[in-house]
Design an enzyme around this catalytic site. Structure first.
Site, mmCIF file in Angstrom:
data_model
loop_
_atom_site.group_PDB
_atom_site.id
_atom_site.type_symbol
_atom_site.label_atom_id
_atom_site.label_comp_id
_atom_site.label_asym_id
_atom_site.label_seq_id
_atom_site.Cartn_x
_atom_site.Cartn_y
_atom_site.Cartn_z
ATOM 1 N N VAL A 1 0.833 -1.199 0.000
ATOM 2 C CA VAL A 1 0.000 0.000 0.000
ATOM 3 C C VAL A 1 0.872 1.255 0.000
ATOM 4 O O VAL A 1 0.655 2.183 -0.789
ATOM 5 C CB VAL A 1 -0.955 0.017 1.207
ATOM 6 C CG1 VAL A 1 -1.783 1.303 1.213
ATOM 7 C CG2 VAL A 1 -1.873 -1.198 1.186
ATOM 8 N N ALA B 1 9.542 6.413 5.873
ATOM 9 C CA ALA B 1 10.262 5.658 6.895
ATOM 10 C C ALA B 1 10.086 4.159 6.661
ATOM 11 O O ALA B 1 8.959 3.670 6.523
ATOM 12 C CB ALA B 1 9.751 6.037 8.281
ATOM 13 N N LYS C 1 -6.436 -1.275 10.866
ATOM 14 C CA LYS C 1 -7.680 -1.701 11.518
ATOM 15 C C LYS C 1 -7.429 -2.343 12.879
ATOM 16 O O LYS C 1 -8.197 -2.139 13.820
ATOM 17 C CB LYS C 1 -8.449 -2.670 10.622
ATOM 18 C CG LYS C 1 -7.643 -3.878 10.182
ATOM 19 C CD LYS C 1 -8.373 -4.704 9.162
ATOM 20 C CE LYS C 1 -7.482 -5.822 8.622
ATOM 21 N NZ LYS C 1 -6.363 -5.308 7.808
ATOM 22 N N VAL D 1 -11.201 0.015 6.734
ATOM 23 C CA VAL D 1 -12.303 -0.926 6.528
ATOM 24 C C VAL D 1 -12.663 -0.952 5.055
ATOM 25 O O VAL D 1 -13.006 0.077 4.469
ATOM 26 C CB VAL D 1 -13.545 -0.536 7.351
ATOM 27 C CG1 VAL D 1 -14.685 -1.516 7.082
ATOM 28 C CG2 VAL D 1 -13.215 -0.487 8.836
ATOM 29 N N ILE E 1 -13.584 0.921 -0.783
ATOM 30 C CA ILE E 1 -15.012 1.218 -0.624
ATOM 31 C C ILE E 1 -15.185 2.371 0.354
ATOM 32 O O ILE E 1 -14.726 2.295 1.490
ATOM 33 C CB ILE E 1 -15.772 -0.010 -0.099
ATOM 34 C CG1 ILE E 1 -15.613 -1.197 -1.055
ATOM 35 C CG2 ILE E 1 -17.247 0.312 0.096
ATOM 36 C CD1 ILE E 1 -16.204 -2.484 -0.519
ATOM 37 N N GLY F 1 -2.534 -14.938 -4.217
ATOM 38 C CA GLY F 1 -2.124 -13.815 -3.379
ATOM 39 C C GLY F 1 -3.223 -13.217 -2.529
ATOM 40 O O GLY F 1 -3.009 -12.207 -1.848
ATOM 41 N N GLU G 1 -2.687 -14.931 2.973
ATOM 42 C CA GLU G 1 -1.317 -14.904 3.459
ATOM 43 C C GLU G 1 -0.820 -16.336 3.686
ATOM 44 O O GLU G 1 -1.603 -17.291 3.710
ATOM 45 C CB GLU G 1 -1.245 -14.136 4.780
ATOM 46 C CG GLU G 1 -1.716 -12.689 4.690
ATOM 47 C CD GLU G 1 -0.765 -11.798 3.915
ATOM 48 O OE1 GLU G 1 0.413 -12.190 3.754
ATOM 49 O OE2 GLU G 1 -1.185 -10.721 3.461
ATOM 50 N N LYS H 1 -12.843 -5.093 11.932
ATOM 51 C CA LYS H 1 -13.630 -4.162 11.123
ATOM 52 C C LYS H 1 -15.037 -3.995 11.690
ATOM 53 O O LYS H 1 -15.605 -2.896 11.650
ATOM 54 C CB LYS H 1 -13.674 -4.658 9.680
ATOM 55 C CG LYS H 1 -12.304 -4.645 9.018
ATOM 56 C CD LYS H 1 -12.295 -5.379 7.697
ATOM 57 C CE LYS H 1 -10.900 -5.398 7.081
ATOM 58 N NZ LYS H 1 -10.825 -6.199 5.832
#
Length: 443
Positions: free
Chosen positions: A17, A46, A106, A133, A137, A188, A191, A206
């Site tokens: 992300v 960082a 979250k 969350v 969306i 993918g 995990e 969530k």
């Protein structure tokens, strides 16, 4: 023309992300500045390891391992490290320095949300968390702002893409849970350790955030009832399909009144449930997410889209960045979280729902009457009964004994009564096995 000074933006974390946030910010910085009313200067990123591979290219001069110095020189801090520590310490440091903070964390919000929101309020800063969350969306802003004048009755959401992908594969391709999980891992979606997804931990976090926001009441993560999908079998999924249902892992936040005490409160829970195929949530396939809201005045609303992914989550982060920049340009303190309703957090036993129960029973006269009596004794009304007769192997081996399978649908009843009924069925001499128990939601 932009006249406000440039705002200094610090990013913590450069995973899937974070790397996409950098890429989009550098690529569309001028356009975002026009929308914000101020220039957005990315002053640093960082990371723990400057030389680690990234999913998107980050200019080397932006990378640093000195997160604290970066935070202290920023107007807006974006936290994408994940986990509880040091993310919590960094966010508190940023807020206490007067910076606004954007996070997609979250787990941190579900665990330490009140502490973080209180810190922001004390200094007039703002904590943004749209990406925490359902990724891309937009659900946080609609609940916090657009529906602030309405009364939310219920939220029912598919908020974990991994489990939705698995259950959808089981429904549409006939995969077992194990084989569907293997596909999800290869693609993918899951995990290497899928526990947080398939055991419902991710969805529960969530649910806590959504419940706190919708009902203006702090809902601690340890008060969210949680069940994962590991006990869901292909036989249950097949039976659901034949009965006109689909199995989904649902996060539910609901305002209700306890039947026994009359207390008005909030329930937050996560579990696999049967959803009628006519319900909008039944059409959510693959790794998509959707949140279905029932509001008193606005009626039924559904928000649908990508619930995970680097670039999708980055979209929500950048939306928060524009909002934070606009607040700086306009001036004034941040808006505090509304958690003053202080509603009671009710246990799962207070919930009213419906069950579909599959039983193995001995095939002899009086069984149906005996089963019906058990339901009646526990204040649960039977709505439907389907029976099939088959040969069942005796537990002692050597031959077979006639048996039958009952699939019983109940009318709405309290969770406490339904749970007690299932317990009584398991202890009944006419019941050879309780093979499946699923709640029915959305009908």
């Amino acid at each position: 023309m932009i006249e406000y000074r440039n705002l200094r933006v610090a990013l913590l974390g450069a995973g899937s992300v974070g790397a996409q946030v950098v890429s989009l910010l550098l690529q569309h910085g001028d356009e975002l500045a026009q929308r914000s009313g101020a220039g957005l200067e990315l002053v640093g990123v960082a990371v723990r390891d400057i030389d680690a591979p990234r999913t998107a290219e980050i200019p080397q001069h932006l990378l640093t391992t000195d997160a604290e110095s970066l935070i202290l020189g920023a107007d807006i801090v974006i936290e994408l490290i994940g986990g509880l520590e040091p993310a919590r310490q960094y966010i508190l440091q940023a807020l206490n320095s007067g910076a606004d903070v954007i996070t997609a964390n979250k787990a941190l919000l579900a665990t330490h949300g009140p502490e973080l929101f209180d810190a922001a309020e004390q200094v007039g800063a703002q904590l943004y968390y749209e990406a925490a969350v359902a990724a891309a969306i937009p659900i946080i802003r609609p609940l916090r702002d657009s529906l602030a004048g309405d009364r939310i009755k219920r939220i029912m959401g598919i908020v974990n893409g991994t489990t939705n992908f698995i259950l959808d594969r089981m429904d549409t391709a006939g995969d077992t849970l194990e084989s569907a999980l293997a596909v999800a891992t290869d693609l993918g979606y899951a995990e290497a350790d899928p526990t947080a997804d398939i055991e419902g931990f991710d969805a529960a976090q969530k649910a806590a955030i959504l419940a706190s926001l919708a009902f203006h009441t702090t809902v601690p993560i340890d008060r969210v009832h949680r069940e994962g999908i590991t006990a869901v079998t292909i036989e249950q999924v097949d039976a659901a399909r034949k009965a006109g249902y689909v199995v989904k892992l649902l996060a539910i936040a609901e305002r209700l009144t306890d039947r026994e005490t009359g207390i008005d409160g909030v329930s937050a829970r996560v579990y696999p449930a049967l959803v009628p195929r006519s319900h909008p949530l039944a059409a959510v396939h693959g790794a998509k997410n959707a949140v279905f809201i029932e509001a008193e005045a606005a009626g039924d609303l559904m928000f649908y889209g990508a619930g995970a992914g680097g670039i999708e989550t980055a979209s929500a982060v950048l939306g928060d960045l524009v909002s934070a920049a606009r607040r700086h340009v306009i001036g004034g303190p941040g808006v505090a979280e509304s958690t003053d309703a202080n509603l009671t957090i009710l246990p799962i036993s207070s919930v009213t729902t419906r069950y579909q129960i599959s039983l193995g029973v001995v095939d002899q006269p009086g069984v149906l009457a005996s089963i019906a009596t058990l339901f009646s004794e526990h204040n649960v009304s039977i709505e439907t009964v389907e029976q099939t007769v088959a040969e069942q192997a005796e537990s002692s081996g050597g031959g077979s004994a006639p048996g039958a399978t009952l699939v019983i649908g109940t009318h709405a009843a309290s969770e406490a009564d339904l749970s007690a009924t299932v317990q009584a069925l398991g202890d009944s001499p006419v019941v050879t096995s309780v093979t499946s128990v699923l709640r029915v939601e959305g009908s």
